[in-house]
Design a protein around this motif. Structure first.
Motif, PDB file in Angstrom:
ATOM      1  N   SER A   1      -5.298   3.695   0.285  1.00  0.00           N
ATOM      2  CA  SER A   1      -4.592   2.598  -0.381  1.00  0.00           C
ATOM      3  C   SER A   1      -4.527   1.376   0.536  1.00  0.00           C
ATOM      4  O   SER A   1      -4.681   0.233   0.077  1.00  0.00           O
ATOM      5  CB  SER A   1      -3.183   3.045  -0.757  1.00  0.00           C
ATOM      6  OG  SER A   1      -2.421   1.976  -1.263  1.00  0.00           O
ATOM      7  N   PHE A   2      -4.314   1.610   1.824  1.00  0.00           N
ATOM      8  CA  PHE A   2      -4.258   0.510   2.787  1.00  0.00           C
ATOM      9  C   PHE A   2      -5.565  -0.274   2.796  1.00  0.00           C
ATOM     10  O   PHE A   2      -5.577  -1.507   2.724  1.00  0.00           O
ATOM     11  CB  PHE A   2      -3.957   1.070   4.173  1.00  0.00           C
ATOM     12  CG  PHE A   2      -3.917   0.037   5.270  1.00  0.00           C
ATOM     13  CD1 PHE A   2      -3.088  -1.070   5.195  1.00  0.00           C
ATOM     14  CD2 PHE A   2      -4.710   0.187   6.408  1.00  0.00           C
ATOM     15  CE1 PHE A   2      -3.050  -2.014   6.217  1.00  0.00           C
ATOM     16  CE2 PHE A   2      -4.684  -0.743   7.427  1.00  0.00           C
ATOM     17  CZ  PHE A   2      -3.847  -1.845   7.333  1.00  0.00           C
TER      18      PHE A   2
ATOM     19  N   PHE B   1       0.832  -1.197   0.000  1.00  0.00           N
ATOM     20  CA  PHE B   1       0.000   0.000   0.000  1.00  0.00           C
ATOM     21  C   PHE B   1       0.871   1.252   0.000  1.00  0.00           C
ATOM     22  O   PHE B   1       1.998   1.248   0.498  1.00  0.00           O
ATOM     23  CB  PHE B   1      -0.986   0.014   1.177  1.00  0.00           C
ATOM     24  CG  PHE B   1      -0.389   0.075   2.559  1.00  0.00           C
ATOM     25  CD1 PHE B   1      -0.209   1.298   3.212  1.00  0.00           C
ATOM     26  CD2 PHE B   1      -0.039  -1.090   3.238  1.00  0.00           C
ATOM     27  CE1 PHE B   1       0.316   1.356   4.496  1.00  0.00           C
ATOM     28  CE2 PHE B   1       0.488  -1.037   4.522  1.00  0.00           C
ATOM     29  CZ  PHE B   1       0.666   0.184   5.153  1.00  0.00           C
TER      30      PHE B   1
ATOM     31  N   ASN C   1      -6.085  -2.430  -0.334  1.00  0.00           N
ATOM     32  CA  ASN C   1      -5.276  -3.639  -0.329  1.00  0.00           C
ATOM     33  C   ASN C   1      -5.715  -4.623   0.744  1.00  0.00           C
ATOM     34  O   ASN C   1      -5.566  -5.837   0.571  1.00  0.00           O
ATOM     35  CB  ASN C   1      -3.804  -3.269  -0.178  1.00  0.00           C
ATOM     36  CG  ASN C   1      -3.206  -2.751  -1.460  1.00  0.00           C
ATOM     37  OD1 ASN C   1      -2.910  -3.522  -2.370  1.00  0.00           O
ATOM     38  ND2 ASN C   1      -3.045  -1.438  -1.569  1.00  0.00           N
TER      39      ASN C   1
END
Length: 420
Positions: A169-170, A162, A173
């Motif tokens: 983004s974390f 990420f 993912n």
């Protein structure tokens, strides 16, 4: 006929080695040899240097009590004892006592003492994940974590990266990892750092642990730079955010704050017992020698008893960072003692090498330089690591030198400068 595997060693030194050979810089830009007592002022290339590139945050390397215990322990036990791996012949009461002290300090119930940090955390990752499990990790994780991720037993495609400290983004993912883990009947290990050693940014642990309400994962934090420096008592970034109970695997090395060798991983007792019996780097390698155990216990005692060591570190770090910012330098988003200074422009390698030579030969400043591909093209990063034994006079002198460097760089002097 098969080729000689040494051909690549003879013909291709790799990106760093090739640059070193091109510049004839072995022992200068790479593998430099600093001499003298470890501290803010050391000798390099025959000259006295103000050293900003030393893993000695709290100044313990030459603390008189530390030196005394190191010497006495070496005299009593030698550097061989205990001989063998912990599981076989290398375990002692003192190793286990040190583990109890370390666990208590970082707010965990148990810990496992490791002989080295780099190989230790690699082995933790390799041990804790199996073929069904999925890894989610921060894009700026240290090389030791990346190498540990590469040891994943799966055939590939079972780890997701990420964007650095980016929670959008974390989450994306995590969603991908959760789907794959559910399909395979495995679990998820999230890996990040307490303090990112290049940028000085603190990992977003408070935001990461909030996702545990929605996703089922375990969290490994590499707190190499946070241990001893961050938090109310110096117990690290988990303490800084008040999330010790949410960090499942808290890894710390002695190489930074303690100025020593070794590391530990703290977790629940059942997990620590599993690691003790399954971490290959510890099962098949020699235990931490006794002088490092006793020396480590003394270092930990001083960290706990003398908060002024940490206060002094932060006094110097704050003066550096406020000084750089007030003079218009870009030091990024550091919120830790790590202090990067970014110089912007499309400078070629000779320009950068001339800059470093000028700082070392004419100004007596020694610090690390980082260029592409570690940082983006068009950026030179000079990384300064403050310690509790630097002085405000050191800071002021460094400010003046950096202003000279920036002016010369912008004027193009380093592009044509010829230095002895």
């Amino acid at each position: 006929m098969a080729q000689d595997i040494f051909d690549k060693a003879l013909n291709n030194l790799g990106p760093i080695g090739t640059a070193a050979k091109l510049l004839n810089s072995h022992h200068y830009y790479s593998f430099p040899r600093l001499k003298g007592e470890l501290g803010p002022h050391m000798e390099f290339n025959g000259k006295r240097m103000l050293n900003w590139s030393l893993n000695n945050y709290l100044g313990l390397a030459n603390h008189p009590e530390v030196r005394q215990v190191d010497a006495e322990a070496a005299a009593e036990y030698g550097l061989a004892y205990p001989m063998g791996a912990r599981m076989m012949t290398g375990n002692t009461d003192l190793h286990e006592e040190f583990e109890k002290q370390l666990a208590e300090y970082v707010g965990k119930k148990d810990s496992f003492l490791l002989n080295y940090g780099y190989q230790g955390v690699m082995s933790v990752i390799e041990c804790i994940v199996d073929r069904k499990d999925v890894i989610v990790f921060d894009a700026e994780c240290h090389a030791c974590l990346i190498d540990g991720i590469r040891l994943h037993k799966a055939k590939g495609g079972q780890y997701y990266q990420f964007a650095h400290n980016d929670m959008e983004s974390f989450e994306k993912n995590l969603i991908r990892a959760s789907k794959l883990a559910e399909e395979q009947g495995g679990g998820i290990l999230v890996i990040t750092e307490g303090v990112f050693g290049m940028s000085g940014k603190v990992g977003s642990l408070d935001e990461i642990v909030a996702f545990k309400q929605k996703f089922n994962f375990r969290l490994l934090v590499d707190d190499a730079h946070g241990f001893g420096t961050m938090g109310a008592t110096g117990a690290g970034v988990p303490e800084h955010f008040g999330v010790q109970d949410q960090v499942d695997l808290h890894f710390c090395t002695f190489a930074k704050s303690m100025a020593a060798i070794g590391a530990f991983i703290a977790a629940e007792p059942e997990v620590v017992m599993f690691l003790k019996y399954n971490m290959r780097s510890q099962t098949y390698a020699k235990a931490l020698p006794m002088p490092y155990v006793l020396g480590g216990m003394k270092r930990l005692e001083l960290i706990k008893k003398h908060p002024e060591l940490r206060d002094n570190l932060w006094k110097i770090a704050t003066a550096l960072q406020e000084g750089f910012r007030s003079r218009g330098f870009d030091i990024g988003e550091t919120t830790s003692p790590v202090t990067p200074v970014f110089l912007h422009g499309n400078y070629d390698l000779p320009t950068v090498t001339n800059l470093i030579r000028d700082m070392r030969e004419n100004m007596g400043i020694f610090c690390s330089v980082i260029i592409y591909p570690v940082v983006p093209k068009g950026v030179i990063m000079l990384r300064i690591i403050p310690t509790a034994v630097h002085t405000l006079e050191d800071v002021e002198y460094t400010m003046d030198c950096f202003e000279q460097v920036q002016a010369k760089l912008q004027a193009g002097e380093y592009a044509t400068m010829e230095l002895a």
